[in-house]
Enzyme design. Structure first.
Site, PDB file in Angstrom:
ATOM      1  N   GLY A 172       8.111   7.940   4.230  1.00  0.00           N
ATOM      2  CA  GLY A 172       7.482   7.841   2.901  1.00  0.00           C
ATOM      3  C   GLY A 172       7.401   8.634   2.332  1.00  0.00           C
ATOM      4  N   GLY A 173       5.902   8.961   1.060  1.00  0.00           N
ATOM      5  CA  GLY A 173       5.113   9.838   0.321  1.00  0.00           C
ATOM      6  C   GLY A 173       4.145   9.905   1.797  1.00  0.00           C
ATOM      7  CB  ALA A 174       1.192   8.215   3.174  1.00  0.00           C
ATOM      8  N   GLY A 185      -6.936   2.361   7.411  1.00  0.00           N
ATOM      9  CA  GLY A 185      -6.867   2.863   6.551  1.00  0.00           C
ATOM     10  C   GLY A 185      -7.783   2.900   5.604  1.00  0.00           C
ATOM     11  CG  ASN A 202      11.579   4.896   8.099  1.00  0.00           C
ATOM     12  OD1 ASN A 202      10.733   4.272   7.653  1.00  0.00           O
ATOM     13  ND2 ASN A 202      12.591   5.483   6.845  1.00  0.00           N
ATOM     14  CB  SER A 242      -8.554   3.581  -9.139  1.00  0.00           C
ATOM     15  OG  SER A 242      -8.753   4.962  -8.239  1.00  0.00           O
ATOM     16  CE  LYS A 294      -1.126  10.758  -4.340  1.00  0.00           C
ATOM     17  NZ  LYS A 294      -1.643   9.912  -2.858  1.00  0.00           N
ATOM     18  CB  SER A 315     -10.975   7.534  -7.197  1.00  0.00           C
ATOM     19  OG  SER A 315      -9.800   7.417  -6.213  1.00  0.00           O
TER      20      SER A 315
HETATM   21  P1  NAP Z   1       6.470   5.073  -0.084  1.00  0.00           P
HETATM   22  O1  NAP Z   1       6.484   6.200  -0.104  1.00  0.00           O
HETATM   23  O2  NAP Z   1       7.624   3.647  -0.662  1.00  0.00           O
HETATM   24  O3  NAP Z   1       6.883   4.350   1.569  1.00  0.00           O
HETATM   25  C1  NAP Z   1       7.505   3.000   2.165  1.00  0.00           C
HETATM   26  C2  NAP Z   1       7.554   3.015   3.459  1.00  0.00           C
HETATM   27  O4  NAP Z   1       7.397   1.693   4.341  1.00  0.00           O
HETATM   28  C3  NAP Z   1       9.235   4.268   3.889  1.00  0.00           C
HETATM   29  O5  NAP Z   1       8.883   3.922   4.922  1.00  0.00           O
HETATM   30  C4  NAP Z   1       9.607   2.361   4.520  1.00  0.00           C
HETATM   31  O6  NAP Z   1      10.839   2.699   5.131  1.00  0.00           O
HETATM   32  C5  NAP Z   1       8.660   1.223   4.961  1.00  0.00           C
HETATM   33  N1  NAP Z   1       8.934   0.043   4.220  1.00  0.00           N
HETATM   34  C6  NAP Z   1       8.362  -0.567   3.159  1.00  0.00           C
HETATM   35  N2  NAP Z   1       9.235  -1.777   3.792  1.00  0.00           N
HETATM   36  C7  NAP Z   1       9.510  -1.594   5.517  1.00  0.00           C
HETATM   37  C8  NAP Z   1      10.856  -3.284   5.301  1.00  0.00           C
HETATM   38  N3  NAP Z   1      10.844  -4.408   5.205  1.00  0.00           N
HETATM   39  N4  NAP Z   1      10.888  -2.816   6.588  1.00  0.00           N
HETATM   40  C9  NAP Z   1      10.794  -1.240   7.450  1.00  0.00           C
HETATM   41  N5  NAP Z   1      10.029  -0.603   6.638  1.00  0.00           N
HETATM   42  C10 NAP Z   1       9.986  -0.341   5.267  1.00  0.00           C
HETATM   43  O7  NAP Z   1       5.325   4.149   0.455  1.00  0.00           O
HETATM   44  P2  NAP Z   1       3.528   5.724   0.818  1.00  0.00           P
HETATM   45  O8  NAP Z   1       3.215   5.999  -0.359  1.00  0.00           O
HETATM   46  O9  NAP Z   1       3.955   6.236   1.272  1.00  0.00           O
HETATM   47  O10 NAP Z   1       2.918   4.130   1.318  1.00  0.00           O
HETATM   48  C11 NAP Z   1       2.732   3.131   2.469  1.00  0.00           C
HETATM   49  C12 NAP Z   1       1.489   2.820   2.486  1.00  0.00           C
HETATM   50  O11 NAP Z   1       0.724   3.612   2.562  1.00  0.00           O
HETATM   51  C13 NAP Z   1       1.003   1.464   1.786  1.00  0.00           C
HETATM   52  O12 NAP Z   1       1.308   0.532   1.981  1.00  0.00           O
HETATM   53  C14 NAP Z   1      -0.288   2.318   0.744  1.00  0.00           C
HETATM   54  O13 NAP Z   1      -0.697   1.471   0.642  1.00  0.00           O
HETATM   55  C15 NAP Z   1      -0.605   3.262   1.861  1.00  0.00           C
HETATM   56  N6  NAP Z   1      -1.641   4.015   1.745  1.00  0.00           N
HETATM   57  C16 NAP Z   1      -2.535   4.595   2.005  1.00  0.00           C
HETATM   58  C17 NAP Z   1      -3.840   5.235   1.749  1.00  0.00           C
HETATM   59  C18 NAP Z   1      -5.049   5.302   1.669  1.00  0.00           C
HETATM   60  O14 NAP Z   1      -5.205   6.366   1.696  1.00  0.00           O
HETATM   61  N7  NAP Z   1      -5.101   4.591   3.519  1.00  0.00           N
HETATM   62  C19 NAP Z   1      -3.067   6.040   1.327  1.00  0.00           C
HETATM   63  C20 NAP Z   1      -1.647   6.664   0.998  1.00  0.00           C
HETATM   64  C21 NAP Z   1      -0.385   5.528   1.060  1.00  0.00           C
HETATM   65  P3  NAP Z   1      12.323   3.330   4.117  1.00  0.00           P
HETATM   66  O15 NAP Z   1      12.174   4.719   3.584  1.00  0.00           O
HETATM   67  O16 NAP Z   1      13.296   3.049   5.011  1.00  0.00           O
HETATM   68  O17 NAP Z   1      12.334   2.709   2.765  1.00  0.00           O
END
Ligand code: NAP
Length: 281
Positions: free
Chosen positions: A130-132, A243, A152, A15, A66, A17
């Site tokens: 996803g979560g974000a 990001g 998605n 992290s 979270k 942070s």
């Molecule tokens: P998550 O809940 O696991 O969601 C992942 C997302 O990516 C889902 O929509 C998933 O689709 C899609 N995905 C994954 N592999 C894929 C593939 N091969 N083809 C198509 N879609 C695919 O993850 P999250 O927590 O939302 O985080 C997502 C990203 O955001 C990560 O890269 C994370 O590092 C980044 N993030 C950045 C910040 C920031 O502060 N900048 C904050 C949070 C997260 P399905 O639903 O179909 O599986």
């Protein structure tokens, strides 16, 4: 006495942070220290009780805790409750209040290139569910953005976010084919999938040939700094952002909730960029 703040997660050693927020406490001459706490699955309740017991002033929460922390808090702010995830806890004299600054952190970083007024009338496309994506979708809807579509791979997850949203918004779940064909109608496109993240840097979630010039294209990935998705979008005349801004602003908003001070985000961003620059993954 030095106040204690921190972040809980699993894993947590990577992290950024602690470095980012300790620098802010020092910058504003606040006698406080921010620590990373590795909290195992099954220990979240005990960790939250520890906040109360030890008089910890504030905590950030990261993956995978979270959602679970909500069960142990005294109050959860409306948008965070709708998102169903908390990333910031404020200890107000023993009363623990949960917030989610991820979505608003994204919006604040977007405000560098688009005002809230323009954003409210924009057509927005979120890539990923996803979560974000959930945090960003619900925060955008809560601030009055009226049109937000979601594309998605798993369409049910997109539908789930749209159905769960308690704020008024016009929204359609789309397949990639549909989104790519209608890309020119969006003024803001944001990738929230992990596609294109290190080490899979040659992958991209969506083809961007149909983007209108000057579309704002954001990718919440910050490793690499510029994903293939952003590079491709820039070739079609998009205004792009990575990001780092979202990460910095979610931290800045947490700092503000704890101290009442909105910190120097340019300084935070310089520090985070430097920390990431030295990394290979
Ligand atoms: P998550 O809940 O696991 O969601 C992942 C997302 O990516 C889902 O929509 C998933 O689709 C899609 N995905 C994954 N592999 C894929 C593939 N091969 N083809 C198509 N879609 C695919 O993850 P999250 O927590 O939302 O985080 C997502 C990203 O955001 C990560 O890269 C994370 O590092 C980044 N993030 C950045 C910040 C920031 O502060 N900048 C904050 C949070 C997260 P399905 O639903 O179909 O599986």
């Amino acid at each position: 006495m030095e106040k204690v703040y921190g972040v809980i997660g699993n894993p947590i050693s990577h992290s950024m942070s602690p470095a980012m927020l300790n620098d802010m406490f020092e910058t504003y001459h606040i006698e406080a220290r921010y620590h990373a706490f590795h909290v195992q699955t099954g220990q979240v309740k005990a960790a939250i009780e520890g906040i109360r017991g030890l008089g910890v002033y504030g905590i950030n929460v990261t993956i995978p805790h979270k959602v679970e922390v909500i069960d142990y808090l005294d109050e959860v702010e409306e948008v965070a409750a709708n998102i169903g995830a908390v990333n910031t806890i404020v200890n107000e004299n023993g009363k623990l209040i949960g917030y989610n600054t991820d979505g608003n952190g994204f919006i604040r970083s977007l405000n560098r290139v688009i005002s809230n007024e323009e954003l409210r009338s924009a057509n927005v496309l979120i890539v990923g569910a996803g979560g974000a994506a959930r945090g960003i979708f619900i925060s955008l809807a809560a601030m009055g953005v009226s049109k937000i579509d979601i594309v998605n791979r798993t369409i049910e997850r997109a539908k789930g976010i749209i159905d769960d949203c308690r704020f008024e918004v016009e929204s359609h779940p789309l397949s990639f084919k549909e989104a790519e064909a209608s890309l020119s109608k969006y003024q803001v496109v944001v990738n929230t999938t992990s596609v294109g993240m290190h080490p899979n840097v040659d992958d991209t979630p969506l083809s961007v040939e149909n983007l209108a010039p000057k579309t704002i294209v954001s990718d919440i990935i910050y490793n690499p700094f510029e994903t293939k998705f952003l590079r491709d979008a820039a070739k079609y005349g998009a205004i792009t952002q990575n990001g780092i801004g979202m990460f910095v602003y979610q931290g800045a908003l947490a700092f503000e909730k704890w101290t009442g001070i909105f910190p120097d985000t340019d300084r935070m961003e310089r520090l985070v960029t430097k920390l990431l620059g030295g990394r290979t993954c």
